[in-house]
Design an enzyme around this catalytic site. Structure first.
Site, PDB file in Angstrom:
ATOM      1  N   GLU A 263       0.882  -1.184   0.000  1.00 50.24           N
ATOM      2  CA  GLU A 263       0.000   0.000   0.000  1.00 50.24           C
ATOM      3  C   GLU A 263       0.900   1.208   0.000  1.00 50.24           C
ATOM      4  O   GLU A 263       1.650   1.415   0.948  1.00 50.24           O
ATOM      5  CB  GLU A 263      -0.911  -0.018   1.231  1.00 50.24           C
ATOM      6  CG  GLU A 263      -1.856  -1.199   1.267  1.00 50.24           C
ATOM      7  CD  GLU A 263      -2.673  -1.350   0.004  1.00 50.24           C
ATOM      8  OE1 GLU A 263      -3.065  -0.320  -0.579  1.00 50.24           O
ATOM      9  OE2 GLU A 263      -2.916  -2.485  -0.421  1.00 50.24           O
ATOM     10  N   CYS A 300      -1.439   9.060   3.638  1.00 48.55           N
ATOM     11  CA  CYS A 300      -1.398   8.574   2.248  1.00 48.55           C
ATOM     12  C   CYS A 300      -2.599   9.088   1.469  1.00 48.55           C
ATOM     13  O   CYS A 300      -2.590   9.088   0.250  1.00 48.55           O
ATOM     14  CB  CYS A 300      -1.356   7.044   2.222  1.00 48.55           C
ATOM     15  SG  CYS A 300      -2.671   6.302   3.199  1.00 48.55           S
TER      16      CYS A 300
HETATM   17  P1  NAP Z   1       9.158   4.050   3.366  1.00 44.57           P
HETATM   18  O1  NAP Z   1      10.361   4.906   3.393  1.00 44.57           O
HETATM   19  O2  NAP Z   1       8.832   3.364   2.085  1.00 44.57           O
HETATM   20  O3  NAP Z   1       9.377   2.985   4.542  1.00 44.57           O
HETATM   21  C1  NAP Z   1       8.444   1.950   4.859  1.00 44.57           C
HETATM   22  C2  NAP Z   1       9.217   0.729   5.357  1.00 44.57           C
HETATM   23  O4  NAP Z   1       9.805   0.069   4.239  1.00 44.57           O
HETATM   24  C3  NAP Z   1      10.366   1.067   6.283  1.00 44.57           C
HETATM   25  O5  NAP Z   1      10.455   0.046   7.247  1.00 44.57           O
HETATM   26  C4  NAP Z   1      11.561   1.074   5.356  1.00 44.57           C
HETATM   27  O6  NAP Z   1      12.768   0.742   5.998  1.00 44.57           O
HETATM   28  C5  NAP Z   1      11.209  -0.037   4.389  1.00 44.57           C
HETATM   29  N1  NAP Z   1      11.826   0.148   3.073  1.00 44.57           N
HETATM   30  C6  NAP Z   1      11.689   1.209   2.240  1.00 44.57           C
HETATM   31  N2  NAP Z   1      12.363   1.001   1.097  1.00 44.57           N
HETATM   32  C7  NAP Z   1      12.933  -0.228   1.197  1.00 44.57           C
HETATM   33  C8  NAP Z   1      13.773  -1.016   0.348  1.00 44.57           C
HETATM   34  N3  NAP Z   1      14.145  -0.585  -0.846  1.00 44.57           N
HETATM   35  N4  NAP Z   1      14.170  -2.222   0.809  1.00 44.57           N
HETATM   36  C9  NAP Z   1      13.797  -2.667   2.027  1.00 44.57           C
HETATM   37  N5  NAP Z   1      13.029  -1.961   2.880  1.00 44.57           N
HETATM   38  C10 NAP Z   1      12.592  -0.768   2.475  1.00 44.57           C
HETATM   39  O7  NAP Z   1       7.846   4.848   3.795  1.00 44.57           O
HETATM   40  P2  NAP Z   1       7.639   5.771   5.083  1.00 44.57           P
HETATM   41  O8  NAP Z   1       8.429   7.014   4.935  1.00 44.57           O
HETATM   42  O9  NAP Z   1       7.817   4.977   6.303  1.00 44.57           O
HETATM   43  O10 NAP Z   1       6.092   6.166   4.975  1.00 44.57           O
HETATM   44  C11 NAP Z   1       5.598   7.231   4.180  1.00 44.57           C
HETATM   45  C12 NAP Z   1       4.978   6.712   2.888  1.00 44.57           C
HETATM   46  O11 NAP Z   1       4.025   5.705   3.188  1.00 44.57           O
HETATM   47  C13 NAP Z   1       4.214   7.776   2.110  1.00 44.57           C
HETATM   48  O12 NAP Z   1       4.509   7.662   0.752  1.00 44.57           O
HETATM   49  C14 NAP Z   1       2.742   7.432   2.370  1.00 44.57           C
HETATM   50  O13 NAP Z   1       1.849   7.851   1.373  1.00 44.57           O
HETATM   51  C15 NAP Z   1       2.827   5.939   2.448  1.00 44.57           C
HETATM   52  N6  NAP Z   1       1.704   5.363   3.173  1.00 44.57           N
HETATM   53  C16 NAP Z   1       0.793   4.618   2.477  1.00 44.57           C
HETATM   54  C17 NAP Z   1      -0.304   4.103   3.126  1.00 44.57           C
HETATM   55  C18 NAP Z   1      -1.322   3.315   2.360  1.00 44.57           C
HETATM   56  O14 NAP Z   1      -2.156   2.675   2.985  1.00 44.57           O
HETATM   57  N7  NAP Z   1      -1.308   3.339   1.052  1.00 44.57           N
HETATM   58  C19 NAP Z   1      -0.477   4.331   4.502  1.00 44.57           C
HETATM   59  C20 NAP Z   1       0.489   5.073   5.190  1.00 44.57           C
HETATM   60  C21 NAP Z   1       1.568   5.585   4.503  1.00 44.57           C
HETATM   61  P3  NAP Z   1      13.723   1.927   6.518  1.00 44.57           P
HETATM   62  O15 NAP Z   1      12.892   2.798   7.364  1.00 44.57           O
HETATM   63  O16 NAP Z   1      14.794   1.199   7.229  1.00 44.57           O
HETATM   64  O17 NAP Z   1      14.184   2.692   5.349  1.00 44.57           O
END
Ligand code: NAP
Length: 494
Positions: A263, A300
């Site tokens: 998501e 999001c």
């Molecule tokens: P994120 O940077 O993508 O991180 C999410 C998780 O994934 C973290 O644990 C991160 O680890 C890990 N991760 C990210 N890239 C990775 C990779 N290439 N390989 C392995 N692990 C990886 O997102 P965020 O900053 O926490 O959250 C904000 C985003 O989430 C926004 O874009 C928002 O729109 C979205 N969001 C979507 C929803 C939905 O339901 N659609 C709900 C809430 C938020 P690290 O932290 O160690 O980097």
């Protein structure tokens, strides 16, 4: 104090990498040192989850309902400690924490109620017809079965509801799948405190060791090792498009690919038709200003682009919107990295040719601010510049002024999949309009005369739209239907 990994019913801290969390409001580091999981600890948690899968998937739905309810009770009993840690690590205020906490409890109890329905594990029964001609018909019973150990990645912006024991975990446990959490490094202590309670409950209920594990990680490595582990059968991911796509690709490269339910982010277009402005221009301005800026725009479903038709009504709307928006106060974002990325991305949008800063909110005196910003452009520029069509995660929105409604429709034909699509109107029968059908095609949820933030947890909710807002638009991440992601059908024929 060192914070270990929770591997089944044991604690483990074999690694040498440690990290700390931060209070984003003060920029002060918290004292706890989280010990990042090693490859050996990843293996141990996957082995235990695999061993737990068989006995856990064979527990009755009622036993799993009891597990979920007991977790909810345990969370309630530790509420003030959890909320305190949540606020200290995320900078989100107590009111927001309360709402998210209540939502987390509701999610757990909703799944428990679902499992309490008679014969929940049976999806369909087709009775035998031994006398059918020309061939007799066998009895077919289609059962629901959990797919196996699931890894859950939570997002930074929902330390309770989309994290450790949030929607993905509740759905996977309800389905009979053991869960391994890759804890979010921004709120590792909140996550650890919640995880300890889950482990306590699992132990008290004599559930198999490995039904739940919790790994600390400050970078991508642990998450990637988990996704690649041959014993893992599925992934629940909530986060950025970049992260979700990277994990999906990794899962596809395995010798046995597994499903990734990612998501991700969304622009969440909002169309404001002239008929709506004639009716309640000022109310729409107030609703949108709040929706863009609450919790520093870290949702999001935050509205990212507003589409209006050039007219006298729009000019009036923009004046009111500006006045209201300027009163919106800036808050700390959940982490310095998120705040920095937000500031850079909002600037990048404003720096594009033929885009200008329209107005800004009021700046306060805390660290890691997300300053509310509106920028302005026209339909042609938006259509021709892909960068303007991507999410800016934080309190920013782009106003897109179009020649007419036809131009809005043309532009929105070209945007990618969205979580939500909002339409403010005062038309007789909007559900017969082309714009409404376009909204249905583009998004998982279409909102009429309302804002997209505030996702109701309900069986009727679709949270997940066409790619890239989600990896698979056939499923929802919110509401009890989200359990379908972690189930497969098995038919017994006799
Ligand atoms: P994120 O940077 O993508 O991180 C999410 C998780 O994934 C973290 O644990 C991160 O680890 C890990 N991760 C990210 N890239 C990775 C990779 N290439 N390989 C392995 N692990 C990886 O997102 P965020 O900053 O926490 O959250 C904000 C985003 O989430 C926004 O874009 C928002 O729109 C979205 N969001 C979507 C929803 C939905 O339901 N659609 C709900 C809430 C938020 P690290 O932290 O160690 O980097």
């Amino acid at each position: 104090m060192n914070i270990p990994n929770l591997i089944g019913y044991h604690t483990s801290s074999e690694g040498t990498i440690t990290f700390q969390t931060i209070n984003p409001i003060t920029d002060q580091l918290h004292l706890e040192l989280f010990v990042e999981a090693t490859q050996a600890e990843v293996d141990q948690s996957a082995n235990l989850a695999n061993a737990a899968y068989r006995p856990f998937s064979r527990t009755s739905p009622m036993e799993r309902a009891r597990f979920l309810k007991a977790i909810a009770t345990e969370l309630e009993q530790n509420k003030s400690l959890l909320i305190n840690t949540y606020c200290g690590e995320s900078g989100l205020n107590e009111q927001r924490a309360e709402v998210e906490f209540a939502r987390t409890i509701f999610q757990l109890t909703s799944f428990a109620d679902l499992l309490s329905q008679d014969l929940w594990e049976v999806k369909h029964i087709d009775l035998a017809e031994p006398n059918r001609t020309p061939t007799p018909k066998p009895q077919l019973t289609k059962y629901r079965l959990g797919i196996g150990p699931i890894v859950v990645f939570g997002a930074s912006n929902f330390p309770f509801a989309y994290s450790t024991v949030g929607g993905d975990t509740a759905a996977a446990l309800a389905a009979g799948c053991p869960v391994i959490i890759k804890s979010h490094p921004f709120h590792a202590h909140t996550s650890y405190q919640v995880a300890k309670l889950v482990v306590k409950v699992a132990k008290e209920l004599n559930l198999p060791e490995g039904v739940f594990s919790h790994l600390n990680a400050s970078g991508y490595e642990v998450g990637q090792q988990l996704v690649q582990h041959p014993l893992i059968q599925g992934i629940g991911f909530t986060g950025s498009i970049k992260g979700g796509v990277a994990i999906q690709q990794l899962a596809q490269q395995r010798s046995v690919p597994i499903p990734v339910f990612a998501e991700m982010g969304s622009l969440n277009p909002v169309v404001i038709l002239p008929s709506a402005l004639k009716k309640e221009s000022d109310i729409i301005a107030s609703k949108l200003a709040l929706s863009i800026t609450q919790s520093s725009g870290q949702f999001c479903t935050k509205p990212g682009a507003l589409f209006l038709v050039k007219s006298a009504e729009t000019t009036h709307f923009l004046e009111t919107f500006k006045t209201i928006f300027e009163k919106q106060v800036s808050y700390s974002m959940v982490h310095p990295t998120i705040a920095r990325t937000y500031t850079q991305r909002a600037k990048q949008v404003i720096d594009q040719a033929n885009v200008q800063l329209f107005t800004e909110g009021t700046v306060t005196n805390t660290c890691n601010l997300g300053i509310p910003q509106l920028s302005l452009t026209n339909g042609q520029i938006f259509d021709s510049n892909k960068l303007l069509q991507e999410e800016v995660f934080g309190p920013h929105a782009l106003l897109v002024i179009c020649k007419d409604q036809q131009e809005i429709e043309q532009i929105l034909e070209n945007i990618h999949g969205q979580l939500t699509f909002s339409l403010f109107h005062n038309e007789e029968n909007i559900e017969a309009h082309n714009l409404f059908f376009l909204a249905l095609e583009k998004a998982g949820r279409v909102i009429l005369n309302g804002v997209p933030t505030g996702v109701e947890v309900s069986p009727a909710m679709q949270h997940g739209g066409p790619f890239p807002s989600s990896s698979d638009s056939r499923f929802t991440a919110v509401g009890t239907d989200s359990i379908e992601r972690f189930l497969r059908g098995v038919t017994v024929q006799k």
